[in-house]
Enzyme design. Structure first.
Site, PDB file in Angstrom:
ATOM      1  N   ASP A  72     -14.187 -47.843  64.162  1.00 17.39           N
ATOM      2  CA  ASP A  72     -14.929 -47.095  63.053  1.00 17.39           C
ATOM      3  C   ASP A  72     -14.044 -46.186  63.457  1.00 17.39           C
ATOM      4  O   ASP A  72     -14.121 -45.294  64.444  1.00 17.39           O
ATOM      5  CB  ASP A  72     -16.167 -46.952  63.924  1.00 17.39           C
ATOM      6  CG  ASP A  72     -16.975 -46.399  62.602  1.00 17.39           C
ATOM      7  OD1 ASP A  72     -16.174 -45.376  61.655  1.00 17.39           O
ATOM      8  OD2 ASP A  72     -17.746 -46.382  61.989  1.00 17.39           O
ATOM      9  N   THR A 103     -17.320 -40.488  57.890  1.00 22.88           N
ATOM     10  CA  THR A 103     -16.444 -41.709  57.974  1.00 22.88           C
ATOM     11  C   THR A 103     -14.643 -40.326  57.521  1.00 22.88           C
ATOM     12  O   THR A 103     -14.060 -39.982  57.715  1.00 22.88           O
ATOM     13  CB  THR A 103     -15.927 -42.338  56.994  1.00 22.88           C
ATOM     14  OG1 THR A 103     -17.305 -43.275  57.374  1.00 22.88           O
ATOM     15  CG2 THR A 103     -15.368 -43.125  56.911  1.00 22.88           C
ATOM     16  N   TYR A 156     -20.300 -38.379  48.988  1.00 25.91           N
ATOM     17  CA  TYR A 156     -18.861 -38.774  49.001  1.00 25.91           C
ATOM     18  C   TYR A 156     -18.003 -37.695  47.936  1.00 25.91           C
ATOM     19  O   TYR A 156     -16.616 -37.910  49.013  1.00 25.91           O
ATOM     20  CB  TYR A 156     -19.157 -39.965  48.196  1.00 25.91           C
ATOM     21  CG  TYR A 156     -17.712 -40.853  47.580  1.00 25.91           C
ATOM     22  CD1 TYR A 156     -16.990 -40.817  48.498  1.00 25.91           C
ATOM     23  CD2 TYR A 156     -16.744 -40.780  46.366  1.00 25.91           C
ATOM     24  CE1 TYR A 156     -15.566 -42.287  48.272  1.00 25.91           C
ATOM     25  CE2 TYR A 156     -15.163 -41.159  46.355  1.00 25.91           C
ATOM     26  CZ  TYR A 156     -15.375 -42.606  47.269  1.00 25.91           C
ATOM     27  OH  TYR A 156     -13.713 -42.154  47.078  1.00 25.91           O
TER      28      TYR A 156
END
Length: 333
Positions: A72, A103, A156
């Site tokens: 990850d 992320t 996002y």
């Protein structure tokens, strides 16, 4: 132009480079890994398999220059690489709302630090979502955007905006050679059946004979780029000289309404599915079409696969997937 002409050579032979593809088991990542391997490169596919699939890259294990690293990117990496493609972030709403901000931000930071240590060139897979629901159409790279910072898509949109900021910050402060691609709607074989994207969703429902849901009256527009065209754009951007960093729009400028897409899918599948309407979701852009003038000028790139041809290939992929009566495509452990 032969795609392999974009790769550096030594005495007429393709020079093997060490390339990290973060998110390499995903839809785009797997296609990219395959192209890079066929070009003679050594490829490390890093993926935590939260949305990436082992079956996407299983056939690539035949290459002795291919390595899979279960990792990850929110955690640091210590590797020796020449280039890094950062594709490590879910791109569909069904998946990115889980943890896309970490992320996008911490993953980008770790990969940028890796690039700085290695003197490696690094490419960020960004998104037109950073433009939000634009007041400018088609979308041009210098448009600052109209993003709702606290809407359901904000995790996002804002994560990708922060990632772009980090890339340019590392370029200015540490001299990192960065590239930024803003990737518009992409489709093709290898998509997850459960990713909730409009193309895969319509095809699957049509193949099963289920109703196809469109939102609003279906007049909102999208531009759909076939995966092979998009991957070529990424490779061309990575191969561009250090003076061209982007951001650059990569997508197909041909514009279709969502209703038109649904009708095409129904016709191509020979389905009896009905098209039904539901209320329009919050912050769903009314138009999404790229201006690719910059990509055409700087990268000599434009997509070549028309929508109908690309849909035929994608429908065939999903049809074969279901005919095999296997759930291997959902293997992620």
């Amino acid at each position: 132009m032969n795609m392999f002409n974009l790769f550096p050579t030594h005495s007429g032979a393709i020079a093997r480079r060490r390339i990290l593809v973060a998110g390499g088991a995903g839809f785009l990542g797997a296609h990219l890994c395959e192209l890079l391997l066929h070009a003679g490169n050594s490829v490390i596919c890093a993926d935590n398999f939260s949305t990436g699939l082992k079956c996407n890259i299983r056939h690539l294990r035949d290459f002795d220059t291919f390595r899979v690293l279960r990792h990850d990117v929110v955690n640091p990496l210590d590797l020796e690489v020449d280039e890094i493609y950062n594709l490590a972030c879910p791109a569909s709403p069904r998946h990115y709302q889980a943890d896309s901000t970490n992320t996008s931000v911490f993953g980008s930071l770790n990969l940028l630090e890796l690039a700085a240590r290695n003197g490696a060139r690094i490419l960020q897979a960004s998104t037109p979502e950073i433009y939000g629901d634009p007041n400018v159409h088609p979308r041009v790279e210098n448009y600052s955007g109209n993003v709702n910072s606290f809407g359901p898509r904000a995790c996002y949109d804002e994560g990708k905006r922060r990632a772009e900021m980090l890339f340019f910050d590392f370029q200015k402060k540490h001299g990192v050679d960065v590239k930024i691609a803003r990737i518009f709607n992409t489709y093709g074989p290898g998509m997850r059946p459960d990713d909730g994207r409009v193309v895969s969703n319509f095809i699957i429902r049509a193949l099963r004979g289920n109703d196809i849901t469109i939102y609003g009256d279906g007049s909102q527009t999208r531009s759909f780029c076939f995966v092979d065209d998009l991957i070529e754009g990424l490779v061309r951007l990575m191969a561009a000289g250090p003076s061209f960093t982007g951001p650059v729009n990569l997508g197909n400028p041909d514009e279709f309404t969502v209703r038109e897409l649904a009708e095409h899918v129904v016709n191509l599948t020979g389905s009896r599915s009905k098209i039904v309407c539901q209320p329009l979701p919050v912050d769903d852009p009314r138009q999404r079409r790229p201006d690719i003038s910059l990509a055409m000028r700087e990268l000599h790139w434009r997509p070549e696969v028309p929508l109908m041809k690309g849909l035929e290939q994608t429908i065939r992929y999903f049809d074969d997937l279901f005919a095999s009566e296997t759930t291997a495509f959902l293997e992620s452990a």
